[in-house]
Design a protein around this motif. Structure first.
Motif, PDB file in Angstrom:
ATOM      1  N   GLN A 190       0.833  -1.204   0.000  1.00  5.85           N
ATOM      2  CA  GLN A 190       0.000   0.000   0.000  1.00  5.85           C
ATOM      3  C   GLN A 190       0.869   1.256   0.000  1.00  5.85           C
ATOM      4  OE1 GLN A 190      -3.540   0.223  -0.278  1.00  5.85           O
ATOM      5  NE2 GLN A 190      -2.806   2.253  -0.813  1.00  5.85           N
ATOM      6  N   ALA A 191       1.932   1.248   0.787  1.00 12.45           N
ATOM      7  CA  ALA A 191       2.846   2.393   0.815  1.00 12.45           C
ATOM      8  C   ALA A 191       3.507   2.579  -0.550  1.00 12.45           C
ATOM      9  CB  ALA A 191       3.902   2.198   1.905  1.00 12.45           C
ATOM     10  N   ALA A 192       3.896   1.463  -1.179  1.00 17.23           N
ATOM     11  CA  ALA A 192       4.500   1.530  -2.509  1.00 17.23           C
ATOM     12  C   ALA A 192       3.495   2.053  -3.533  1.00 17.23           C
ATOM     13  CB  ALA A 192       5.020   0.157  -2.928  1.00 17.23           C
ATOM     14  N   LEU A 193       2.261   1.604  -3.435  1.00 15.31           N
ATOM     15  CA  LEU A 193       1.224   2.062  -4.359  1.00 15.31           C
ATOM     16  C   LEU A 193       0.957   3.556  -4.180  1.00 15.31           C
ATOM     17  CD1 LEU A 193      -0.847   1.478  -6.533  1.00 15.31           C
ATOM     18  CD2 LEU A 193      -2.431   0.743  -4.745  1.00 15.31           C
ATOM     19  N   ASP A 194       0.906   4.010  -2.930  1.00 15.96           N
ATOM     20  CA  ASP A 194       0.705   5.439  -2.673  1.00 15.96           C
ATOM     21  C   ASP A 194       1.819   6.266  -3.302  1.00 15.96           C
ATOM     22  OD1 ASP A 194      -1.566   4.738  -1.236  1.00 15.96           O
ATOM     23  OD2 ASP A 194      -0.608   5.004   0.736  1.00 15.96           O
ATOM     24  N   ALA A 195       3.071   5.820  -3.146  1.00 21.43           N
ATOM     25  CA  ALA A 195       4.210   6.529  -3.733  1.00 21.43           C
ATOM     26  C   ALA A 195       4.158   6.474  -5.254  1.00 21.43           C
ATOM     27  CB  ALA A 195       5.524   5.942  -3.216  1.00 21.43           C
ATOM     28  N   ALA A 196       3.766   5.328  -5.798  1.00 26.87           N
ATOM     29  CA  ALA A 196       3.672   5.183  -7.253  1.00 26.87           C
ATOM     30  C   ALA A 196       2.622   6.126  -7.831  1.00 26.87           C
ATOM     31  CB  ALA A 196       3.348   3.737  -7.626  1.00 26.87           C
ATOM     32  N   LEU A 197       1.502   6.278  -7.120  1.00 26.69           N
ATOM     33  CA  LEU A 197       0.462   7.189  -7.588  1.00 26.69           C
ATOM     34  C   LEU A 197       0.954   8.632  -7.580  1.00 26.69           C
ATOM     35  CD1 LEU A 197      -2.667   5.602  -5.868  1.00 26.69           C
ATOM     36  CD2 LEU A 197      -2.122   5.586  -8.316  1.00 26.69           C
ATOM     37  N   LEU A 198       1.700   8.995  -6.548  1.00 23.31           N
ATOM     38  CA  LEU A 198       2.257  10.347  -6.488  1.00 23.31           C
ATOM     39  C   LEU A 198       3.254  10.584  -7.619  1.00 23.31           C
ATOM     40  CD1 LEU A 198       2.827  10.806  -2.649  1.00 23.31           C
ATOM     41  CD2 LEU A 198       1.162  12.004  -4.085  1.00 23.31           C
ATOM     42  N   ALA A 199       3.992   9.538  -7.970  1.00 23.49           N
ATOM     43  CA  ALA A 199       4.979   9.631  -9.049  1.00 23.49           C
ATOM     44  C   ALA A 199       4.352   9.432 -10.427  1.00 23.49           C
ATOM     45  CB  ALA A 199       6.081   8.599  -8.827  1.00 23.49           C
ATOM     46  N   ARG A 200       3.042   9.221 -10.446  1.00 24.43           N
ATOM     47  CA  ARG A 200       2.299   8.980 -11.696  1.00 24.43           C
ATOM     48  C   ARG A 200       2.846   7.793 -12.476  1.00 24.43           C
ATOM     49  NH1 ARG A 200       0.988  15.224 -13.014  1.00 24.43           N
ATOM     50  NH2 ARG A 200      -0.347  15.391 -11.218  1.00 24.43           N
ATOM     51  N   LEU A 201       3.170   6.769 -11.719  1.00 29.08           N
ATOM     52  CA  LEU A 201       3.679   5.540 -12.301  1.00 29.08           C
ATOM     53  C   LEU A 201       2.484   4.658 -12.651  1.00 29.08           C
ATOM     54  CD1 LEU A 201       6.443   4.113 -12.748  1.00 29.08           C
ATOM     55  CD2 LEU A 201       6.134   3.069 -10.518  1.00 29.08           C
ATOM     56  N   ASP A 202       2.447   4.165 -13.881  1.00 26.58           N
ATOM     57  CA  ASP A 202       1.314   3.327 -14.271  1.00 26.58           C
ATOM     58  C   ASP A 202       1.536   1.880 -13.817  1.00 26.58           C
ATOM     59  OD1 ASP A 202       3.158   2.263 -16.058  1.00 26.58           O
ATOM     60  OD2 ASP A 202       2.135   2.956 -17.856  1.00 26.58           O
ATOM     61  N   ARG A 203       0.529   1.049 -14.065  1.00 33.80           N
ATOM     62  CA  ARG A 203       0.562  -0.343 -13.620  1.00 33.80           C
ATOM     63  C   ARG A 203       1.777  -1.080 -14.168  1.00 33.80           C
ATOM     64  NH1 ARG A 203      -1.001  -5.495 -15.063  1.00 33.80           N
ATOM     65  NH2 ARG A 203      -2.099  -6.695 -13.466  1.00 33.80           N
ATOM     66  N   ASP A 204       2.073  -0.892 -15.448  1.00 41.15           N
ATOM     67  CA  ASP A 204       3.210  -1.586 -16.054  1.00 41.15           C
ATOM     68  C   ASP A 204       4.529  -1.168 -15.406  1.00 41.15           C
ATOM     69  OD1 ASP A 204       1.553  -2.964 -17.796  1.00 41.15           O
ATOM     70  OD2 ASP A 204       1.770  -1.501 -19.419  1.00 41.15           O
ATOM     71  N   GLY A 205       4.680   0.109 -15.117  1.00 39.40           N
ATOM     72  CA  GLY A 205       5.896   0.583 -14.463  1.00 39.40           C
ATOM     73  C   GLY A 205       6.041   0.009 -13.062  1.00 39.40           C
ATOM     74  N   LEU A 206       4.921  -0.053 -12.354  1.00 39.55           N
ATOM     75  CA  LEU A 206       4.934  -0.608 -11.001  1.00 39.55           C
ATOM     76  C   LEU A 206       5.287  -2.094 -11.025  1.00 39.55           C
ATOM     77  CD1 LEU A 206       4.418   0.215  -8.072  1.00 39.55           C
ATOM     78  CD2 LEU A 206       2.038  -0.401  -8.399  1.00 39.55           C
ATOM     79  N   ILE A 207       4.717  -2.824 -11.963  1.00 37.86           N
ATOM     80  CA  ILE A 207       5.013  -4.257 -12.081  1.00 37.86           C
ATOM     81  C   ILE A 207       6.467  -4.477 -12.495  1.00 37.86           C
ATOM     82  CG2 ILE A 207       4.512  -6.323 -13.464  1.00 37.86           C
ATOM     83  CD1 ILE A 207       1.547  -5.479 -13.325  1.00 37.86           C
ATOM     84  N   GLN A 208       6.986  -3.611 -13.341  1.00 41.37           N
ATOM     85  CA  GLN A 208       8.389  -3.718 -13.746  1.00 41.37           C
ATOM     86  C   GLN A 208       9.316  -3.544 -12.534  1.00 41.37           C
ATOM     87  OE1 GLN A 208       9.509  -0.875 -16.741  1.00 41.37           O
ATOM     88  NE2 GLN A 208      11.533  -1.763 -17.023  1.00 41.37           N
ATOM     89  N   ILE A 209       9.015  -2.581 -11.679  1.00 30.42           N
ATOM     90  CA  ILE A 209       9.815  -2.383 -10.463  1.00 30.42           C
ATOM     91  C   ILE A 209       9.700  -3.606  -9.551  1.00 30.42           C
ATOM     92  CG2 ILE A 209       9.990  -1.033  -8.333  1.00 30.42           C
ATOM     93  CD1 ILE A 209       9.201   1.428 -10.020  1.00 30.42           C
ATOM     94  N   LEU A 210       8.493  -4.098  -9.362  1.00 32.98           N
ATOM     95  CA  LEU A 210       8.281  -5.272  -8.507  1.00 32.98           C
ATOM     96  C   LEU A 210       9.036  -6.480  -9.054  1.00 32.98           C
ATOM     97  CD1 LEU A 210       6.928  -6.578  -6.078  1.00 32.98           C
ATOM     98  CD2 LEU A 210       4.923  -6.997  -7.504  1.00 32.98           C
ATOM     99  N   ASP A 211       8.969  -6.700 -10.365  1.00 30.48           N
ATOM    100  CA  ASP A 211       9.706  -7.807 -10.973  1.00 30.48           C
ATOM    101  C   ASP A 211      11.209  -7.670 -10.735  1.00 30.48           C
ATOM    102  OD1 ASP A 211       7.448  -9.110 -11.883  1.00 30.48           O
ATOM    103  OD2 ASP A 211       7.574  -8.292 -13.925  1.00 30.48           O
TER     104      ASP A 211
END
Length: 133
Positions: free
Chosen positions: A97-118
């Motif tokens: 949830q904390a990562a998602l909150d930061a990703a939303l602030l950074a305007r990171l889309d789903r693919d970018g978030l999944i790429q970081i997680l991978d």
């Protein structure tokens, strides 16, 4: 096990104790059957109220990390407890949830978030493999 408290962190003292003890258990620093300091000894060493340490131990027991035996002390329980697994899943959810909150602030889309997680998962697997070999 060493517990370090901060009066300026904004986190209640009992919560700081609980988090540090549970982290020590999950990391293997404290193993099954390890005796914890008595409530009174820990309170004296940390220069805090016995009520504060009692609350921390009560919450650790409620979450399945320790068992308190009247007249004997508090001991670490096995990590295969369903309560401990639930606690771990809650930590994962909080972190995500904390990562998602930061990703939303950074305007990171789903693919970018999944790429970081991978990438993080791959680094974790490489680290685990290096530790084994």
């Amino acid at each position: 096990m060493r517990v370090v408290l901060s009066n300026s962190s904004g986190v209640p003292l009992y919560q700081q104790i609980k988090e540090q003890v549970s982290t020590a258990i999950l990391s293997g620093e404290l193993v099954q059957g390890s005796a914890l300091p008595s409530v009174r000894v820990l309170a004296r060493d940390l220069r805090i109220s016995v009520i504060t340490t009692t609350r921390a131990y009560a919450e650790l027991a409620a979450e399945g990390f320790i068992v308190t035996v009247p007249g004997k002390g508090a001991y670490v329980l096995p990590l295969d407890s369903a309560l401990v697994r639930e606690q771990l899943l809650r930590r994962v959810e909080d972190g995500l949830q904390a990562a998602l909150d930061a990703a939303l602030l950074a305007r990171l889309d789903r693919d970018g978030l999944i790429q970081i997680l991978d990438g993080l998962l791959q680094a974790g697997h490489e680290y685990a493999s290096a530790q084994e070999g």
